[in-house]
Design an enzyme around this catalytic site. Structure first.
Site, short mmCIF file in Angstrom:
data_model
loop_
_atom_site.label_atom_id
_atom_site.label_comp_id
_atom_site.label_asym_id
_atom_site.label_seq_id
_atom_site.Cartn_x
_atom_site.Cartn_y
_atom_site.Cartn_z
CD GLU A 190 -13.77 53.75 4.67
OE1 GLU A 190 -12.87 54.02 5.49
OE2 GLU A 190 -14.83 54.40 4.57
CG HIS A 232 -12.39 58.91 3.43
ND1 HIS A 232 -12.52 57.80 2.63
CD2 HIS A 232 -12.75 58.53 4.68
CE1 HIS A 232 -12.95 56.77 3.36
NE2 HIS A 232 -13.09 57.19 4.61
CG HIS A 240 -10.70 57.62 8.94
ND1 HIS A 240 -10.41 56.28 8.91
CD2 HIS A 240 -11.88 57.76 8.25
CE1 HIS A 240 -11.36 55.63 8.25
NE2 HIS A 240 -12.26 56.51 7.83
CD GLU A 241 -13.86 60.94 7.95
OE1 GLU A 241 -14.03 60.90 6.71
OE2 GLU A 241 -14.27 60.06 8.73
#
EC number: 3.4.17.19
Length: 505
Positions: free
Chosen positions: A298, A272, A268-269
Site C-alpha cells: 500500500e 501496486h 493507485h492501482e
C-alpha cells in the site's frame, strides 16, 4: 550438487507448482470481477474452491514439511536474509501456520468468499444490506474458525492480520493508528476552521470516459507501468491482481462527471502494479520474489497516487495536456485544479477521501472488523454501528448502506485484517518519500519535468527487489534507519496544506 542444494531445488519446485496453481486462481478471480457473465458465478465458485484446495494441499504436503525440517539448520539457511535463507525461513513459518488448517475449511472458505463477493455486488447496487447479511455472517463464522484453528494469544485478529502484515500484532497496529489519529484530528479541525474551500465544480464537469481511459493509461505508462506485461480494465471496486511474473492486471471505475474517481484509482492501482512488476521474475512464487507485506504494498500505491499524483509539480507538467484532452476545463487555472484535487472535507467514501481524513476511514473499519470478528458486534447491527462511528469521527452520516457499510468489497472477500495496512502504507510512504528525496535530490523538479523513472528505480532497488528477504520493519529500518513513524506523514500533510489553507506548518 550437495544434498542440501538438491533438497532446496525440490522445495522450490514444489512451491513453484503451487504458485502456478495460485496464478490460475488469480486469473479466474480477475475474470469474475471484470468480464465474467453473471450466470457463471456459481460454477466459478466451484472452480476457485477446487484450486484453493489443491494449492493448500501442495503447500502443506508432508514432503514440503520434510524438506523444510531438513533445510532448517543447513548452511543454506545460515543467512536468514539471503534468497535461500529467506525462502526457507518464510516458507517454514507459513507451513507451520497453514498446515493447521484442514483442507475442507480452506475449500469451504474459498467458495464462500466467491459467492459473497458476487452477492455484495448485487447488494450494493440495490442498497440491500439484508441481502448481504447472511453471506457476511457466514464469512465471519469461517474466519473465526480459521483464526481459532491457527491459534492465537487471545486475539483472533492477530491470526488474520498475520496474512497481510506478517508478524505484526493487533496491539502494535492499534498503537500506531492511535498516535496517527491523535495528530490528524487537530490538523483536520484546523483546516475546517479556516472555512476555505476549492471550486469543486471543476472536477464535476464533462470528462468523457474514453478520454479518461486514454489519459490515465498515458500517465500510468509515464510512471513506469509496463502495458506489455499488464493491462487496465473496469470493475466495481478497483484492484490490482498479479497472476504471473509478466502478467499484472489493474482495474478502475469511471464517472463521466467526476474526474478524480478513475484517475486516482488508476494511479493507485498502478502503484501496486509497479511493485508487482518490480519483483524478481526468476524468484516468482518464492518469498524472495514476493512482496513483503500489504503495508509496504500500500505504501507504493499511496505514494504514486498522492505524493506524486496530487503534487503541484505533477500537475504543472500534465495540466496543459489535461486541458487539451478535456475541453470542459476551459480557462481553468492550474492552481484552482490542483487545489480541488487536494480538497480536505469529511466525506463518506473511503476511496475518494482526501489524504487528511483518509486514515479516519481506516480506523473506523479497523475497529468495526475487530468487533465483528470477536462477536461483540452482531452483523445485524453493523449499519447502525457504521453510521454512529462516521458521525463521531467524521461528522457525516450516509443516507444509505450503499455509501455506508456496503461500500467496500473487503469483508465479502474475507479480507479481515487488510484495512489497517492502508494506514501503515500511508506512514511507510511518507518515510520512503523523505528518504528518496535525500538520496535523489529535488523530486519536485523531476516531477515538473515529467521525470518519474528515477524515483521508480530507487523504489525498485530499495523496496521491490528485496522481496520478502526482510520483514517490513526490518526493510524500513534498512532503507530509512527507523521503523514505522507517523510524524513524517504529518509533516508532509502540513507542508502540502499550509499554502492551500493558510495554516501553520
Amino acid at each position: 550438487m550437495s544434498d542440501y542444494s538438491q533438497q532446496y531445488d525440490e522445495l522450490c519446485q514444489e512451491i513453484g507448482e503451487a504458485a502456478k496453481l495460485d496464478s490460475i486462481q488469480q486469473l479466474l478471480e480477475w475474470d469474475e470481477r471484470t468480464i465474467m457473465p453473471p450466470k457463471a458465478g456459481a460454477y466459478r465458485a466451484e472452480q476457485v474452491s477446487l484450486l484453493a484446495g489443491l494449492i493448500h494441499e501442495r503447500r502443506t504436503s508432508p514432503r514440503v514439511g520434510e524438506l523444510l525440517d531438513s533445510l532448517a539448520d543447513s548452511p543454506l539457511a545460515a543467512d536468514p536474509h539471503s534468497d535461500q535463507g529467506a525462502t526457507i525461513r518464510v516458507l517454514a513459518r507459513e507451513y507451520r501456520r497453514d498446515s493447521k488448517l484442514p483442507q475442507a475449511l480452506v475449500v469451504e472458505l474459498s467458495k464462500a468468499k466467491v459467492l459473497a463477493q458476487q452477492n455484495w455486488v448485487q447488494a450494493r447496487s440495490s442498497n440491500n444490506f439484508p441481502l448481504f447479511r447472511p453471506h457476511l455472517d457466514n464469512i465471519l463464522r469461517l474466519m473465526r474458525e480459521m483464526a481459532d484453528t491457527i491459534g492465537h494469544a487471545g486475539s483472533r485478529y492477530d491470526a488474520l492480520l498475520d496474512y497481510f502484515e506478517p508478524e505484526a500484532k493487533t496491539s502494535e497496529v492499534a498503537a500506531a493508528l492511535s498516535a496517527l489519529k491523535d495528530d490528524l484530528a487537530p490538523l483536520v479541525a484546523e483546516i475546517a476552521q479556516t472555512g476555505r474551500h476549492p471550486k469543486m465544480e471543476i472536477l464535476q464537469r464533462d470528462y468523457p470516459i474514453a478520454a479518461q481511459e486514454e489519459f490515465g493509461k498515458r500517465v500510468a505508462k509515464d510512471i513506469g507501468f509496463d502495458f506489455d506485461a499488464g493491462r487496465l480494465d473496469v470493475t466495481h471496486h478497483p484492484f490490482c491482481c498479479g497472476m504471473g511474473p509478466f502478467d499484472c492486471r489493474i482495474t478502475t471505475r469511471y464517472d463521466q462527471n467526476f474526474f478524480p474517481s478513475a484517475f486516482y484509482s488508476t494511479l493507485h492501482e498502478s502503484g501496486h502494479g509497479l511493485y508487482d512488476q518490480g519483483l524478481r521474475a526468476d524468484q516468482y512464487g518464492l518469498p524472495s520474489g514476493s512482496y513483503v507485506s500489504l503495508g509496504l504494498h500500500e505504501s507504493q500505491s499511496r505514494l504514486w497516487e498522492n505524493m506524486v499524483g496530487r503534487s503541484y509539480p505533477f500537475w504543472r507538467h500534465y495540466f496543459p495536456e489535461l486541458k487539451k484532452t478535456f475541453p470542459a476545463l476551459g480557462e481553468t487555472p492550474m492552481s484552482d485544479f490542483h487545489y480541488a484535487v487536494n480538497d480536505v472535507q469529511p466525506s463518506l467514501i473511503r476511496v475518494e477521501a482526501d489524504e487528511a481524513t483518509y486514515n479516519l476511514h481506516i480506523i473506523i473499519r479497523f475497529e468495526l472488523e475487530q468487533a465483528l470478528l470477536s462477536g461483540d458486534l452482531p452483523v445485524a447491527d453493523l449499519p447502525g454501528a457504521w453510521n454512529e462511528k462516521y458521525q463521531q469521527m467524521l461528522g457525516v452520516v450516509p443516507d444509505d448502506d450503499a455509501d455506508g457499510c456496503l461500500q467496500d468489497v473487503h469483508w465479502s472477500a474475507g479480507l479481515i485484517g487488510y484495512f489497517p495496512t492502508y494506514s501503515l502504507g500511508n506512514m511507510y510512504a511518507a518515510q520512503l518519500f523523505d528518504q528518496a528525496a535525500i538520496e535523489l535530490g529535488d523530486l519536485a523538479e523531476m516531477f515538473g519535468r515529467g521525470e518519474f523513472i528515477p524515483l521508480l528505480n530507487w523504489l525498485r532497488d530499495k523496496v521491490h527487489r528485496p522481496g520478502s528477504c526482510y520483514t517490513a520493519p526490518q526493510l524500513m529500518h534498512n532503507i530509512c534507519g527507523e521503523s514505522i513513524d507517523h510524524r513524517p506523514l504529518l509533516r508532509y500533510l502540513r507542508t502540502k496544506y499550509a499554502p492551500l489553507y493558510g495554516i501553520g506548518h
